[in-house]
Design an enzyme around this catalytic site. Structure first.
Site: not given
Length: 294
Positions: A86, A105, A229
């Site tokens: 993050q 990504h 998640c």
């Protein structure tokens, strides 16, 4: 050992270790989602093989005391794995880690490219079967073009965020301030200061998170709810549970590159009515069900 708010992939690896006969120690967090460095250090044991601590929480944005924990791990001779997915490109990652992981990504690089940095002098054995290529590091061939693209994207993204992070952080501060003022019975979650610049999470009482997401999506806002998640399941967030905060009716807003003040203004203007409509629907459904009981 690991913090109780690690990404589910880390916690699932810990569960697998337990099933194979190992032991796992989970260290709790405070109501802001932050580990106490002294408590983490105290949980280290002579037989601790690996410690895991994220650089920042993927769900509420709270920064973790990586540097302090790294010092304790180094003194105890325990390698420290840091999940920096993050924070890479968005914030500086404190030093001292033994292993550091990220995902391309997250910073606009090619999906499917993962990054694992192993500090020189740290023991490492790949869990993958080796073959005769690539110095027996991994089986098969490395995707060099995608790796190069991931590195280039990280350099560009980091430069953009260095310039834009203060502006984006101010927009998050605006959301953190105005949402409780305009929407009753709301709890803004995560550390208000020691946090990532782009992420804010809040929970609304008397509203189902998925219903609120659907309503906001209809109004043109792409936000998330539940665990980042396991957002496609109905399971409560393990992060919010560990923090001891409201686990339902939560909204996670991640501000993208290029977001403007007017975008945040539209969101803040639409949110109160959206929550009020859903609360009225919930109350009407409850009253109808109560009256229909024999």
């Amino acid at each position: 050992m690991a913090s109780a708010v690690e990404h589910s992939s880390v916690l699932h690896a810990a569960e697998l270790h337990e099933r194979d006969g190992g032991e796992v120690t989970l260290v709790g967090v405070d109501r802001a989602g932050r580990v106490d460095a002294a408590e983490f250090a105290a949980a280290l044991r002579p037989d601790t093989a690996l410690a895991c601590l994220q650089s920042a929480n993927h769900e509420v944005g709270t920064l973790q005391p990586v540097e302090e924990v790294a010092q304790a791990c180094r003194a105890a001779g325990v390698p420290l794995f840091v999940d920096a997915a993050q924070s890479l490109g968005r914030a500086e990652v404190p030093g001292g880690w033994s292993y550091l992981a990220g995902s391309a990504h997250k910073w606009g690089g090619p999906a499917g490219v993962g990054v694992l940095a192993v500090r020189k002098g740290t023991r490492w054995r790949s869990p993958l079967p080796a073959d005769e290529r690539e110095a027996r590091r991994v089986p098969g061939f490395e995707n060099v073009p995608a790796i190069a693209a991931a590195a280039a994207a990280l350099v560009a993204y980091r430069a953009d965020m260095a310039a834009d992070a203060p502006r984006v952080s101010a927009l998050v501060d605006r959301i953190r301030t105005e949402v409780p003022q305009t929407v009753p019975d709301v709890e803004v979650i995560g550390d208000p200061v020691r946090r990532l610049p782009h992420l804010v999470t809040f929970s609304c009482l008397y509203v189902e998170g998925e219903a609120l997401l659907t309503e906001l999506d209809r109004l043109g806002f792409a936000v998330s709810s539940g665990s980042s998640c396991t957002a496609d399941t109905l399971r409560p967030s393990h992060v919010l549970e560990a923090m001891g905060v409201i686990t339902h009716g939560n909204v996670r807003v991640s501000l993208p590159r290029g977001v403007g003040s007017e975008d945040v203004g539209r969101f803040l203007a639409a949110l109160p009515d959206a929550v009020a409509r859903l609360r009225r629907t919930t109350m009407n459904t409850f009253e109808t069900g109560r009256r229909s009981r024999p």
